[in-house]
Design a protein around this motif. Structure first.
Motif, PDB file in Angstrom:
ATOM      1  N   SER A  56      10.795  81.465  33.763  1.00  0.00           N
ATOM      2  CA  SER A  56      10.353  81.110  35.106  1.00  0.00           C
ATOM      3  C   SER A  56      11.579  80.818  35.954  1.00  0.00           C
ATOM      4  O   SER A  56      12.686  80.660  35.435  1.00  0.00           O
ATOM      5  N   MET A  57      11.376  80.723  37.269  1.00  0.00           N
ATOM      6  CA  MET A  57      12.522  80.595  38.176  1.00  0.00           C
ATOM      7  C   MET A  57      12.262  79.548  39.252  1.00  0.00           C
ATOM      8  O   MET A  57      11.154  79.467  39.797  1.00  0.00           O
ATOM      9  N   LEU A  58      13.318  78.783  39.551  1.00  0.00           N
ATOM     10  CA  LEU A  58      13.305  77.842  40.665  1.00  0.00           C
ATOM     11  C   LEU A  58      14.309  78.322  41.705  1.00  0.00           C
ATOM     12  O   LEU A  58      15.464  78.592  41.388  1.00  0.00           O
ATOM     13  N   ILE A  59      13.849  78.440  42.958  1.00  0.00           N
ATOM     14  CA  ILE A  59      14.706  78.877  44.064  1.00  0.00           C
ATOM     15  C   ILE A  59      14.756  77.759  45.097  1.00  0.00           C
ATOM     16  O   ILE A  59      13.715  77.311  45.586  1.00  0.00           O
ATOM     17  N   ALA A  60      15.961  77.277  45.399  1.00  0.00           N
ATOM     18  CA  ALA A  60      16.104  76.160  46.337  1.00  0.00           C
ATOM     19  C   ALA A  60      17.173  76.487  47.372  1.00  0.00           C
ATOM     20  O   ALA A  60      18.065  77.306  47.147  1.00  0.00           O
ATOM     21  N   GLY A  61      17.079  75.839  48.506  1.00  0.00           N
ATOM     22  CA  GLY A  61      18.056  76.032  49.566  1.00  0.00           C
ATOM     23  C   GLY A  61      17.566  75.391  50.843  1.00  0.00           C
ATOM     24  O   GLY A  61      16.365  75.126  51.009  1.00  0.00           O
ATOM     25  N   MET A  62      18.477  75.149  51.740  1.00  0.00           N
ATOM     26  CA  MET A  62      18.102  74.495  52.990  1.00  0.00           C
ATOM     27  C   MET A  62      17.267  75.437  53.849  1.00  0.00           C
ATOM     28  O   MET A  62      17.245  76.659  53.636  1.00  0.00           O
ATOM     29  N   THR A  63      16.587  74.871  54.831  1.00  0.00           N
ATOM     30  CA  THR A  63      15.700  75.650  55.676  1.00  0.00           C
ATOM     31  C   THR A  63      16.451  76.731  56.455  1.00  0.00           C
ATOM     32  O   THR A  63      17.619  76.568  56.796  1.00  0.00           O
ATOM     33  N   GLN A  64      15.769  77.842  56.691  1.00  0.00           N
ATOM     34  CA  GLN A  64      16.296  78.974  57.445  1.00  0.00           C
ATOM     35  C   GLN A  64      17.490  79.647  56.754  1.00  0.00           C
ATOM     36  O   GLN A  64      18.335  80.248  57.412  1.00  0.00           O
ATOM     37  N   MET A  65      17.538  79.568  55.435  1.00  0.00           N
ATOM     38  CA  MET A  65      18.615  80.216  54.690  1.00  0.00           C
ATOM     39  C   MET A  65      18.183  81.547  54.068  1.00  0.00           C
ATOM     40  O   MET A  65      18.973  82.205  53.410  1.00  0.00           O
ATOM     41  N   GLY A  66      16.895  81.924  54.212  1.00  0.00           N
ATOM     42  CA  GLY A  66      16.454  83.234  53.749  1.00  0.00           C
ATOM     43  C   GLY A  66      15.682  83.234  52.442  1.00  0.00           C
ATOM     44  O   GLY A  66      15.588  84.285  51.789  1.00  0.00           O
ATOM     45  N   LYS A  67      15.086  82.099  52.048  1.00  0.00           N
ATOM     46  CA  LYS A  67      14.347  82.045  50.778  1.00  0.00           C
ATOM     47  C   LYS A  67      13.114  82.941  50.806  1.00  0.00           C
ATOM     48  O   LYS A  67      12.850  83.680  49.852  1.00  0.00           O
ATOM     49  N   THR A  68      12.332  82.858  51.879  1.00  0.00           N
ATOM     50  CA  THR A  68      11.095  83.634  51.945  1.00  0.00           C
ATOM     51  C   THR A  68      11.395  85.125  51.975  1.00  0.00           C
ATOM     52  O   THR A  68      10.703  85.926  51.329  1.00  0.00           O
ATOM     53  N   THR A  69      12.422  85.520  52.725  1.00  0.00           N
ATOM     54  CA  THR A  69      12.812  86.931  52.738  1.00  0.00           C
ATOM     55  C   THR A  69      13.235  87.382  51.347  1.00  0.00           C
ATOM     56  O   THR A  69      12.879  88.480  50.898  1.00  0.00           O
ATOM     57  N   LEU A  70      13.956  86.511  50.636  1.00  0.00           N
ATOM     58  CA  LEU A  70      14.406  86.845  49.293  1.00  0.00           C
ATOM     59  C   LEU A  70      13.219  87.037  48.360  1.00  0.00           C
ATOM     60  O   LEU A  70      13.177  88.000  47.573  1.00  0.00           O
ATOM     61  N   VAL A  71      12.222  86.131  48.413  1.00  0.00           N
ATOM     62  CA  VAL A  71      11.089  86.239  47.493  1.00  0.00           C
ATOM     63  C   VAL A  71      10.190  87.416  47.871  1.00  0.00           C
ATOM     64  O   VAL A  71       9.563  88.030  47.006  1.00  0.00           O
ATOM     65  N   ASN A  72      10.132  87.769  49.152  1.00  0.00           N
ATOM     66  CA  ASN A  72       9.393  88.976  49.548  1.00  0.00           C
ATOM     67  C   ASN A  72      10.040  90.218  48.946  1.00  0.00           C
ATOM     68  O   ASN A  72       9.350  91.130  48.485  1.00  0.00           O
ATOM     69  N   GLY A  73      11.377  90.235  48.934  1.00  0.00           N
ATOM     70  CA  GLY A  73      12.070  91.345  48.294  1.00  0.00           C
ATOM     71  C   GLY A  73      11.841  91.368  46.799  1.00  0.00           C
ATOM     72  O   GLY A  73      11.692  92.442  46.191  1.00  0.00           O
ATOM     73  N   LEU A  74      11.788  90.177  46.182  1.00  0.00           N
ATOM     74  CA  LEU A  74      11.534  90.092  44.746  1.00  0.00           C
ATOM     75  C   LEU A  74      10.153  90.637  44.402  1.00  0.00           C
ATOM     76  O   LEU A  74       9.999  91.430  43.455  1.00  0.00           O
ATOM     77  N   ILE A  75       9.119  90.232  45.152  1.00  0.00           N
ATOM     78  CA  ILE A  75       7.758  90.723  44.870  1.00  0.00           C
ATOM     79  C   ILE A  75       7.676  92.228  45.073  1.00  0.00           C
ATOM     80  O   ILE A  75       7.027  92.946  44.289  1.00  0.00           O
ATOM     81  N   THR A  76       8.354  92.734  46.100  1.00  0.00           N
ATOM     82  CA  THR A  76       8.358  94.185  46.338  1.00  0.00           C
ATOM     83  C   THR A  76       8.966  94.919  45.158  1.00  0.00           C
ATOM     84  O   THR A  76       8.447  95.954  44.712  1.00  0.00           O
ATOM     85  N   CYS A  77      10.067  94.392  44.615  1.00  0.00           N
ATOM     86  CA  CYS A  77      10.686  95.020  43.447  1.00  0.00           C
ATOM     87  C   CYS A  77       9.789  94.932  42.222  1.00  0.00           C
ATOM     88  O   CYS A  77       9.753  95.862  41.404  1.00  0.00           O
ATOM     89  N   LEU A  78       9.049  93.832  42.071  1.00  0.00           N
ATOM     90  CA  LEU A  78       8.085  93.728  40.974  1.00  0.00           C
ATOM     91  C   LEU A  78       7.015  94.802  41.092  1.00  0.00           C
ATOM     92  O   LEU A  78       6.617  95.425  40.088  1.00  0.00           O
ATOM     93  N   LEU A  79       6.538  95.036  42.308  1.00  0.00           N
ATOM     94  CA  LEU A  79       5.512  96.063  42.519  1.00  0.00           C
ATOM     95  C   LEU A  79       6.043  97.449  42.187  1.00  0.00           C
ATOM     96  O   LEU A  79       5.337  98.270  41.597  1.00  0.00           O
TER      97      LEU A  79
END
Length: 547
Positions: free
Chosen positions: A233-256
């Motif tokens: 499993s994975m934990l992703i942390a970082g301050m606001t507006q650093m691109g976490k949601t964009t990163l996880v959207n890319g991760l889900i796309t690669c999973l698909l």
């Protein structure tokens, strides 16, 4: 006593004989000298004083001559061994000995490593142990051996000072180690700051060709990610507006792209619209920051985990191969919100339950093919409970302002690992830049930023594949329910109505609801007014998945 007396008398007699012999010798010598003087006086006709003086002078001259001859012979003999060495004498070191020949060194690496203490001041990096490769447009890659007795850890612990010696920053350096020898180090020095140039998102073919699941580029532009999410499993942390949601959207796309239709998604969108692109593919999608919703989804997944472990136990008892389960991903955006109470006793009790169930899911799901990915913009100690945080095998940290925040995300002992990268050094202006800590090593990467059109295309393609597969499935209670709702043109049906249509009976409404839920394999949906029933989207998505 008589014997001793006899020995004394004999010794006394010998001493008397010696005196007589010396006296006789002296008288004889004087006689010879006198005879010699008389002969010289008679031969030369000199007086006695002249004869004595002449004889004495001649003897002195002969003695002086003998001394000169002796001294000369001794000096000559002393010089002879140095000029003509014997065959047994060891020759002095020649010009071909190691002590006299300077070993070629690599000046840049030797200076950088000795001055920073990575190697001793009397140690060198041999030129013959260095291989230099120029990477066009990227930088210079050094592959070298540290002196015997040193290891790559001596270099990794001093990357900051070494970078200073090489005229760059710590982020310009990427260190890799060898699994064949502790002495080998591969050090990449970038020409410019990392991610100064834009790397285009990968194509489907590139994603499928990657050995694992990619979700970003490393500093060279190569794809970076993890080997597998199986048992991790994975934990992703970082301050606001650093691109976490964009990163996880890319991760889900690669999973698909990598898994296609052969995996299930459970999405809890605490940001309310961060994961909406994938709603139609999720077995369950919730846009909420309510701990009640989190607990409900945890219950669904833990029930699925328990069912899988029962199958594993049966396989072991029957000496059969372990079943292969369909991969499941539970992705939670803004996870910290679900571990925050509102101050009331009831809320505090519920948060503790959510903590326990989260820890249980992340820990127990490792053998059952269910992976959890949590994102938080508050990398503080109280944001994600320690007992939950410690269960994550993979850690990722975007820009944070302090070392404390980095330790929360990456682990308390992170800065004692090989070649750690401090997230506070990242450029906050470069969104999606993160430190990935997986498999004991750190990687600096930047997440993919796919265009929306590409994401929608992938989602629609997978949805069409799942729909086609669903249409070919045999008739089941779930499929009957879907056909009924489609025929009536509704997207929600109350529990009593659906139970009656499917012939589910029970003693009371609660018992009927439990039987129906188990039959359909889907949790009921609760409307704001309190009415319970089933959504067509939930049933359809569940029908496209497997346990």
């Amino acid at each position: 006593m008589g014997k001793k007396r006899h020995q004394y008398d004999s010794r006394e007699g010998r001493e008397g004989d010696d005196i007589y012999a010396h006296t006789a010798g002296a008288i004889g010598g004087l006689g010879m000298v006198l005879a010699g003087l008389i002969a010289i006086k008679t031969q030369l006709g000199l007086s006695w004083p002249a004869t004595v003086l002449l004889t004495a002078g001649a003897l002195v001259a002969l003695g002086y001559a003998a001394w000169r001859v002796k001294t000369g012979v001794m000096r000559w003999w002393a010089r002879k061994p140095a000029e003509t060495p014997s065959v047994t004498q060891e020759s002095p070191p020649g010009p071909t000995d190691d002590a006299e020949v300077a070993i070629p060194t690599h000046p840049e690496l030797t200076a950088a490593l000795t001055r920073t203490g990575a190697i001793g001041r009397d140690e060198i990096i041999r030129l013959s142990d260095v291989r230099v490769e120029e990477l066009p447009g990227i930088g210079t890659k050094y592959t070298f051996l540290v002196p015997e007795g040193r290891t790559h850890e001596d270099v990794s612990k001093r990357l900051g000072p070494i970078a200073s010696m090489l005229g760059v920053t710590r982020l310009h350096l990427k260190l890799e180690t060898s699994r064949h020898t502790e002495r080998e180090v591969r050090l990449l020095k970038l020409n410019e700051p990392p991610f100064s140039r834009f790397f285009a998102p990968p194509t489907r073919e590139q994603i499928r060709a990657y050995d694992g699941i990619p979700f970003g580029h490393d500093v060279t532009g190569a794809l970076a990610g993890v080997k597998t999410f199986d048992k991790a499993s994975m934990l992703i942390a970082g301050m606001t507006q650093m691109g976490k949601t964009t990163l996880v959207n890319g991760l889900i796309t690669c999973l698909l792209v990598a898994y296609g239709k052969n995996f299930d998604l459970y999405l809890l969108d605490g940001k309310l619209c961060g994961l909406t692109n994938f709603e139609k593919l999720a077995v369950r999608y919730e846009a909420s920051d309510d701990p009640d919703v989190m607990e409900s989804m945890l219950d669904d997944l833990l029930s699925r985990v328990d069912g899988r472990y029962i199958k594993l136990q049966e396989a072991i008892r029957n000496r059969q191969p372990a079943p292969k389960f369909r991969p499941v991903f539970f992705i939670v955006d803004e996870a910290a919100d679900f571990y925050t109470d509102n101050g009331t006793k009831e809320s505090q009790t519920q948060v503790r339950r959510v903590e326990d169930k989260s820890r249980s899911l992340v820990a127990k799901s490792l053998e059952s093919g269910i992976s959890t990915i949590m994102l938080t913009q508050r990398p503080a100690k109280e944001a994600i409970p320690v007992k939950v945080r410690d269960q994550f095998l993979y850690r990722m940290c975007l820009y944070v302002a302090s070392e404390g925040g980095a330790k929360v995300a990456l682990g308390d002992s992170y800065f004692d690992t090989v070649a750690p990268i401090h997230p506070a050094l990242l450029d906050p202006a470069i969104k999606g830049q993160a430190v990935l800590f997986a498999g004991g090593s750190s990687t600096l990467l930047r997440g993919f930023n796919f265009e929306n059109d590409f994401i929608w295309e992938v989602v629609d393609e997978v949805h069409a594949q799942r729909k086609q597969e669903f249409e070919s499935q045999p008739v089941s209670p779930r499929k009957k329910a879907i056909d009924l709702m489609r025929a009536e043109g509704v997207d929600f049906i109350p529990t009593p109505n659906l139970a009656e249509a499917l012939g589910v009976e029970g003693g009371n409404p609660a018992a009927v609801g439990v039987k129906l839920s188990k039959l359909l394999g889907v949790a009921p949906h609760k409307k704001p007014g309190g009415e319970r029933g089933y959504l067509l989207a939930d049933l359809t998505t569940a029908a496209m998945s497997d346990s």
